[in-house]
Design a protein around this motif. Structure first.
Motif, PDB file in Angstrom:
ATOM      1  N   LEU A 189       6.908  -6.421 -22.881  1.00  0.00           N
ATOM      2  CA  LEU A 189       5.999  -6.764 -21.793  1.00  0.00           C
ATOM      3  C   LEU A 189       5.975  -5.675 -20.724  1.00  0.00           C
ATOM      4  N   LEU A 190       7.163  -5.174 -20.376  1.00  0.00           N
ATOM      5  CA  LEU A 190       7.238  -4.194 -19.294  1.00  0.00           C
ATOM      6  C   LEU A 190       6.625  -2.860 -19.690  1.00  0.00           C
ATOM      7  N   VAL A 191       6.860  -2.424 -20.928  1.00  0.00           N
ATOM      8  CA  VAL A 191       6.283  -1.150 -21.374  1.00  0.00           C
ATOM      9  C   VAL A 191       4.761  -1.243 -21.407  1.00  0.00           C
ATOM     10  N   SER A 192       4.227  -2.358 -21.895  1.00  0.00           N
ATOM     11  CA  SER A 192       2.776  -2.508 -21.938  1.00  0.00           C
ATOM     12  C   SER A 192       2.202  -2.677 -20.531  1.00  0.00           C
ATOM     13  N   MET A 193       2.932  -3.352 -19.642  1.00  0.00           N
ATOM     14  CA  MET A 193       2.475  -3.503 -18.261  1.00  0.00           C
ATOM     15  C   MET A 193       2.414  -2.160 -17.548  1.00  0.00           C
ATOM     16  N   ASP A 194       3.350  -1.272 -17.849  1.00  0.00           N
ATOM     17  CA  ASP A 194       3.387   0.007 -17.144  1.00  0.00           C
ATOM     18  C   ASP A 194       2.214   0.912 -17.507  1.00  0.00           C
ATOM     19  N   VAL A 195       1.483   0.558 -18.571  1.00  0.00           N
ATOM     20  CA  VAL A 195       0.269   1.305 -18.892  1.00  0.00           C
ATOM     21  C   VAL A 195      -0.775   1.108 -17.803  1.00  0.00           C
ATOM     22  N   SER A 196      -0.835  -0.097 -17.227  1.00  0.00           N
ATOM     23  CA  SER A 196      -1.907  -0.436 -16.281  1.00  0.00           C
ATOM     24  C   SER A 196      -1.424  -0.704 -14.866  1.00  0.00           C
ATOM     25  N   VAL A 197      -0.118  -0.622 -14.620  1.00  0.00           N
ATOM     26  CA  VAL A 197       0.407  -1.068 -13.342  1.00  0.00           C
ATOM     27  C   VAL A 197      -0.046  -0.187 -12.173  1.00  0.00           C
ATOM     28  N   LEU A 198      -0.444   1.058 -12.432  1.00  0.00           N
ATOM     29  CA  LEU A 198      -0.829   1.967 -11.353  1.00  0.00           C
ATOM     30  C   LEU A 198      -2.293   1.846 -10.930  1.00  0.00           C
ATOM     31  N   TYR A 199      -3.076   1.044 -11.641  1.00  0.00           N
ATOM     32  CA  TYR A 199      -4.508   1.000 -11.361  1.00  0.00           C
ATOM     33  C   TYR A 199      -4.804   0.710  -9.887  1.00  0.00           C
ATOM     34  N   PHE A 200      -4.083  -0.238  -9.300  1.00  0.00           N
ATOM     35  CA  PHE A 200      -4.349  -0.625  -7.924  1.00  0.00           C
ATOM     36  C   PHE A 200      -3.510   0.167  -6.932  1.00  0.00           C
ATOM     37  N   ALA A 201      -2.400   0.751  -7.402  1.00  0.00           N
ATOM     38  CA  ALA A 201      -1.480   1.417  -6.493  1.00  0.00           C
ATOM     39  C   ALA A 201      -1.927   2.829  -6.116  1.00  0.00           C
ATOM     40  N   LEU A 202      -2.840   3.419  -6.866  1.00  0.00           N
ATOM     41  CA  LEU A 202      -3.203   4.812  -6.624  1.00  0.00           C
ATOM     42  C   LEU A 202      -3.715   5.093  -5.211  1.00  0.00           C
ATOM     43  N   PRO A 203      -4.570   4.251  -4.638  1.00  0.00           N
ATOM     44  CA  PRO A 203      -5.010   4.549  -3.266  1.00  0.00           C
ATOM     45  C   PRO A 203      -3.852   4.607  -2.274  1.00  0.00           C
ATOM     46  N   SER A 204      -2.909   3.665  -2.376  1.00  0.00           N
ATOM     47  CA  SER A 204      -1.751   3.671  -1.479  1.00  0.00           C
ATOM     48  C   SER A 204      -0.875   4.889  -1.720  1.00  0.00           C
ATOM     49  N   ILE A 205      -0.676   5.242  -2.992  1.00  0.00           N
ATOM     50  CA  ILE A 205       0.129   6.418  -3.324  1.00  0.00           C
ATOM     51  C   ILE A 205      -0.526   7.678  -2.758  1.00  0.00           C
ATOM     52  N   SER A 206      -1.832   7.749  -2.854  1.00  0.00           N
ATOM     53  CA  SER A 206      -2.551   8.923  -2.334  1.00  0.00           C
ATOM     54  C   SER A 206      -2.364   9.058  -0.831  1.00  0.00           C
ATOM     55  N   ARG A 207      -2.366   7.922  -0.132  1.00  0.00           N
ATOM     56  CA  ARG A 207      -2.182   7.973   1.318  1.00  0.00           C
ATOM     57  C   ARG A 207      -0.756   8.370   1.687  1.00  0.00           C
ATOM     58  N   GLU A 208       0.227   7.870   0.945  1.00  0.00           N
ATOM     59  CA  GLU A 208       1.626   8.096   1.303  1.00  0.00           C
ATOM     60  C   GLU A 208       2.143   9.455   0.834  1.00  0.00           C
ATOM     61  N   LEU A 209       1.813   9.853  -0.400  1.00  0.00           N
ATOM     62  CA  LEU A 209       2.386  11.066  -0.984  1.00  0.00           C
ATOM     63  C   LEU A 209       1.429  12.252  -0.958  1.00  0.00           C
ATOM     64  N   ASN A 210       0.145  12.002  -0.682  1.00  0.00           N
ATOM     65  CA  ASN A 210      -0.857  13.065  -0.583  1.00  0.00           C
ATOM     66  C   ASN A 210      -0.850  14.004  -1.799  1.00  0.00           C
ATOM     67  N   PRO A 211      -0.988  13.461  -3.020  1.00  0.00           N
ATOM     68  CA  PRO A 211      -0.993  14.331  -4.205  1.00  0.00           C
ATOM     69  C   PRO A 211      -2.309  15.085  -4.318  1.00  0.00           C
ATOM     70  N   SER A 212      -2.254  16.241  -4.972  1.00  0.00           N
ATOM     71  CA  SER A 212      -3.487  16.962  -5.282  1.00  0.00           C
ATOM     72  C   SER A 212      -4.220  16.219  -6.393  1.00  0.00           C
TER      73      SER A 212
END
Length: 533
Positions: free
Chosen positions: A42-65
């Motif tokens: 379950l966890l391995v398959s979940m990690d395929v899609s778990v970042l879909y919603f987190a990317l905007p927050s990650i972009s604000r916090e970590l400022n990736p290129s």
């Protein structure tokens, strides 16, 4: 694999002697261990899609290129795909339980470092380690299922549940991440892995016996980079092709991967200690057919997901969380399909059940071909029918592949199934996605901005409502053409499956052969283990 006669057994804490099945029946201990093994799946398959919603927050916090953001998303899948073959073979050699525990520890550590990453590079490295851990968990769990369930009916039921859980995990990952991000910081989507990994590390040594090949030969180190050099460039090239269309870079990557793949295959055919045992492909076993059909099934699953996710968010203008919640509806039907299919396959020739699965998925694609720009019910129904058909196929061909594989090579067999699935998914997005993109670009007016003619997202980003409406219609038109193509491919796959799988197959022994190393988990007597094998 032929269907086993029915067997009867009362409740037990261990395997009972079969009355007519292909192997001893599993008891409560094996089924309890199986439930524990569903956690990493379950966890391995979940990690395929778990970042879909987190990317905007990650972009604000970590400022990736832009490049770093792509690698944050893709490095997990690349590491997973590139190491599956290596880890499957390694588990056969050092022990599948041992590799599973190593992978669980790595997955847990990587989850913590990802949750508290302070830079984009640190998050990329953590996601890569998550992929390494995932590559150990996937073939280990499926290989252990092959070892714990020797009765044909019970193994088929277990693999059916396994397939349904894997499909459900992807949808669950999107929903959970969306809900958690409503209340917590972005790193929380990784920390949900940690309690499950701790539980796994505690329970697996108690419940799951060790299994490994007693005479594996030397580990072929040179084949490790060759396998990665064959898999990674092809998967990367296909993903680039799906995202940006044909380019010399994507074509060169696929070509390079095929060249290295040819060298890798030749090496496997000539070495006694090969990563991939030639015994798996012995004539009559149908292992190669199972790999191919599983690849086609993944092609159809990911090809449809490419369109349905964009349809919900961009055509119907849903928020990401709302789209994820709607996407759970088809998953409910999908979760029932695999166990039902395995039960039917005990009574009906599985060739016809697999063919029916492909034809059912073809009906789902036909429904997508009928969708318009405001057809939520039609699209969800199509996605549900596609999922039911594809999971039916995946469950049965996975069981067929595991049953035909020698017990001591179950890890390698599982890794090849997973690798073929990665190839099929990337190919589905590339082929069907390119059909949709070609139609979209042809439908868009020449007067539209260049970016709007390339992607639906760019067209919707502007303020021109007329152009946005045209772009939505063009996207749906492209989806319709791709759906017709998917329908044709799945009908042909169904006919082919019915033809090549009808006759009897040469299976591998269901019981553990003499000499296979089987360890004893804590709290389990040697007599119980001997009864199981």
């Amino acid at each position: 694999m032929t269907n086993s006669p029915s067997t009867t057994a009362g409740p037990s804490t261990g395997p009972s002697t079969p009355t007519g099945g292909a192997g001893p029946r599993a008891g409560r201990r094996e089924w309890t261990a199986f439930v524990v093994l569903l956690l990493p799946l379950l966890l391995v398959s979940m990690d395929v899609s778990v970042l879909y919603f987190a990317l905007p927050s990650i972009s604000r916090e970590l400022n990736p290129s832009a490049t770093q953001q792509l690698w944050i998303v893709d490095v997990y899948a690349f590491a997973l795909a590139g190491l599956l073959i290596t880890m499957g073979s390694l588990g056969d050699r050092i022990g599948r339980r041992r590799l599973l525990l190593f992978g669980a520890a790595a997955f847990g550590v990587a989850s913590v470092t990802a949750a508290y990453a302070t830079s984009a590079d640190m998050l990329i490295a953590s996601r890569a380690l998550l992929g390494v851990g995932g590559a150990t968990l996937m073939p280990s769990t499926m290989g252990l299922v092959r070892n714990m369930f020797h009765d044909d009916k019970q193994r088929g039921r277990a693999v059916g549940i396994w397939s349904g859980a894997m499909a459900g995990g992807i949808a669950l990952g999107s929903v959970l991440s969306g809900i958690m991000l409503e209340h917590l910081w972005w790193g929380s989507v990784f920390l949900i892995n940690v309690p499950a990994m701790v539980l796994l590390l505690v329970l697996v040594p108690v419940l799951v016996p060790e299994y490994k090949d007693p005479a594996p030969g030397q580990f072929d180190l040179l084949s490790v980079p060759l396998s990665m050099g064959a898999v990674l460039p092809v998967v990367y090239g296909l993903k680039e092709f799906a995202a940006d269309g044909f380019s010399l870079t994507s074509a060169a990557c696929v070509g390079a991967g095929l060249v290295v793949g040819t060298v890798f295959v030749r090496r496997q055919r000539t070495r006694r200690d090969a990563l991939i045992s030639r015994e798996l492909f012995r004539p009559g076993r149908r292992f190669g057919a199972a790999i191919s059909l599983n690849c086609v099934a993944a092609f159809a699953m990911m090809g449809s997901a490419y369109f349905t996710t964009q349809y919900l968010q961009s055509v119907l203008d849903m928020s990401s969380l709302r789209a994820a919640l709607w996407s759970v509806a088809p998953s409910l039907a999908v979760g029932v399909a695999a166990p039902t299919a395995t039960a039917v396959a005990q009574k009906v020739n599985r060739a016809y059940v697999i063919a029916t699965g492909f034809l059912l998925a073809a009906v789902g694609y036909a429904l997508l071909a009928l969708a318009g720009t405001d057809s939520l019910v039609t699209v969800l129904a199509g996605a549900a029918v596609i999922g039911m058909g594809i999971v039916t196929v995946m469950a049965l061909v996975s069981d067929m592949a595991l049953a035909s594989a020698p017990v001591e090579k179950a890890g390698s067999a599982a890794s090849l199934l997973e690798t073929g699935q990665e190839f099929g998914g990337a190919l589905g997005m590339a082929v069907l996605g390119s059909i949709g993109t070609a139609v979209y670009r042809a439908d868009m007016p020449a007067s539209a901005p260049a970016a709007a003619r390339e992607t639906l997202g760019a067209a919707l980003a502007g303020a021109d409502r007329t152009l946005a409406a045209l772009a939505r219609e063009a996207f749906v038109h492209g989806m319709q053409y791709a759906a017709v193509g998917g329908t044709v491919i799945l009908v042909l796959a169904g006919l082919l499956a019915a033809r090549i799988l009808r006759g009897p197959a040469v299976g591998a022994p269901s019981a553990v052969p003499a000499g296979v190393s089987v360890g004893t988990p804590a709290g389990v007597s040697v007599g119980e283990v001997e009864a199981a094998v």
